[in-house]
Design an enzyme around this catalytic site. Sequence first.
Site, PDB file in Angstrom:
ATOM      1  N   TYR A  54      56.822  33.687  63.825  1.00  0.00           N
ATOM      2  CA  TYR A  54      56.575  33.191  63.738  1.00  0.00           C
ATOM      3  C   TYR A  54      57.249  32.805  61.859  1.00  0.00           C
ATOM      4  O   TYR A  54      57.172  30.594  62.146  1.00  0.00           O
ATOM      5  CB  TYR A  54      54.798  32.638  63.720  1.00  0.00           C
ATOM      6  CG  TYR A  54      54.211  33.251  65.129  1.00  0.00           C
ATOM      7  CD1 TYR A  54      55.036  33.451  65.891  1.00  0.00           C
ATOM      8  CD2 TYR A  54      52.987  32.776  64.651  1.00  0.00           C
ATOM      9  CE1 TYR A  54      54.329  34.587  66.990  1.00  0.00           C
ATOM     10  CE2 TYR A  54      52.372  33.651  65.980  1.00  0.00           C
ATOM     11  CZ  TYR A  54      53.078  34.072  67.356  1.00  0.00           C
ATOM     12  OH  TYR A  54      52.382  35.076  68.312  1.00  0.00           O
ATOM     13  N   HIS A 112      54.484  43.573  67.641  1.00  0.00           N
ATOM     14  CA  HIS A 112      54.252  42.938  68.776  1.00  0.00           C
ATOM     15  C   HIS A 112      54.328  43.174  69.780  1.00  0.00           C
ATOM     16  O   HIS A 112      53.983  42.037  70.681  1.00  0.00           O
ATOM     17  CB  HIS A 112      55.166  41.832  67.871  1.00  0.00           C
ATOM     18  CG  HIS A 112      55.306  39.932  67.854  1.00  0.00           C
ATOM     19  ND1 HIS A 112      55.231  38.991  66.947  1.00  0.00           N
ATOM     20  CD2 HIS A 112      54.537  39.700  69.186  1.00  0.00           C
ATOM     21  CE1 HIS A 112      55.141  37.805  67.780  1.00  0.00           C
ATOM     22  NE2 HIS A 112      54.411  38.699  69.179  1.00  0.00           N
TER      23      HIS A 112
END
Length: 282
Positions: A54, A112
Site C-alpha cells: 500500500y 499478502h
Amino acid sequence: MTQQIKIPSLKLHDGHQIPALGFGTYTLKGKAGVDVMLRALNNGYRLLDSAFNYENEGAVGEAFRQSGLERKEVFISSKLPGRRHPYKQAMETIEESLYRMQLDYLDLYLIHWPNPKQGLYVEAWQALIEAQKQGLIKSIGVSNFLPEHIDTLKRETGILPVINQVELHPYFNQAAQRQYDQSKQILTMAWSPLGRGSEVIKNDVLQQIAQELNYSVQQVILRWQHQLGVIPIPKASSDKNQLANQEIFNFSLSDEQMQRITQLTRADGRLANQNPAVYEEF
C-alpha cells in the site's frame, strides 16, 4: 456529538485479542491519508490494516503517533508482498515495515498472497514464525490463502495462522473458506467488505432489509459479516461514515435476514477475478 461506541474484541487462537471491526487504509497515503486515519482513531477505531504494497506504512505510523494513544491500545497490521517471499527478503521486509512505521512491533503480519506458482509461501511463513519469536510480530496470519495452502503451512511448520484475510462481501460470501477457517480456529477477515461500493450497494434484497431495520445497506452488510464471525475492515473517509460503520453493534439481523443475504452469493462473485489458486501478486 454521537455517543462513541466501544468496538468489541475477538480472541485469536494464540491468545491475543483483535477488534471485531477494523479500519482499512488501502489508498490512504501522505498527509491526507494521515488525516483520515487520525480521524478514524479519534472516532474510536483501534485496528489499522495496512500492507507493504500500500506504500503507506509511514503514514499509518504517523497517524498512530499523532493520535496520542498508547501503543497497546492500537492494533496495527501489515502484509508481506509476493516479491519478498524468500526467507531473507521476508525478514528484511518485516524489519523495513517496522522502520517505516517507527514501531517496535506489529500486532499482526500477514502473507499478502500465496503466489502458488512461485511456491515460496512456506519459506515466507517460516520468516513470520521467526519474526514472531524475535518479538517483532505478536500474531501471524495469511491473506487470500485457500485451504490447500493453509494445510501445507501446517504440514511443513506445524503452525497455523490466526487470521485469513480474504475477499468477502454479499456477492462472494466464502462459505466453504469460512467453514474451513473456523474448523482450524482461524478468524476470517474481510477485505472489500462492501464490494468496493459496486452494485452490491444497490441490491434490492439489501435495500429491503435496510428499510426493515432502518439502517443503511452498508451497515446491514457489515452487521451480516459480524454475525458470520467475520472481521470487516471497511475504509471510510468522512466522520459520518466512520461513525456509521461502528453502529453495527447497536442492532442485529434475524436468522431469516441473514439467510436472505447469504443467498446473494455468486459462483463468480469475485470483484476482480483474483483467484488465489492462480493469481500472483508482487
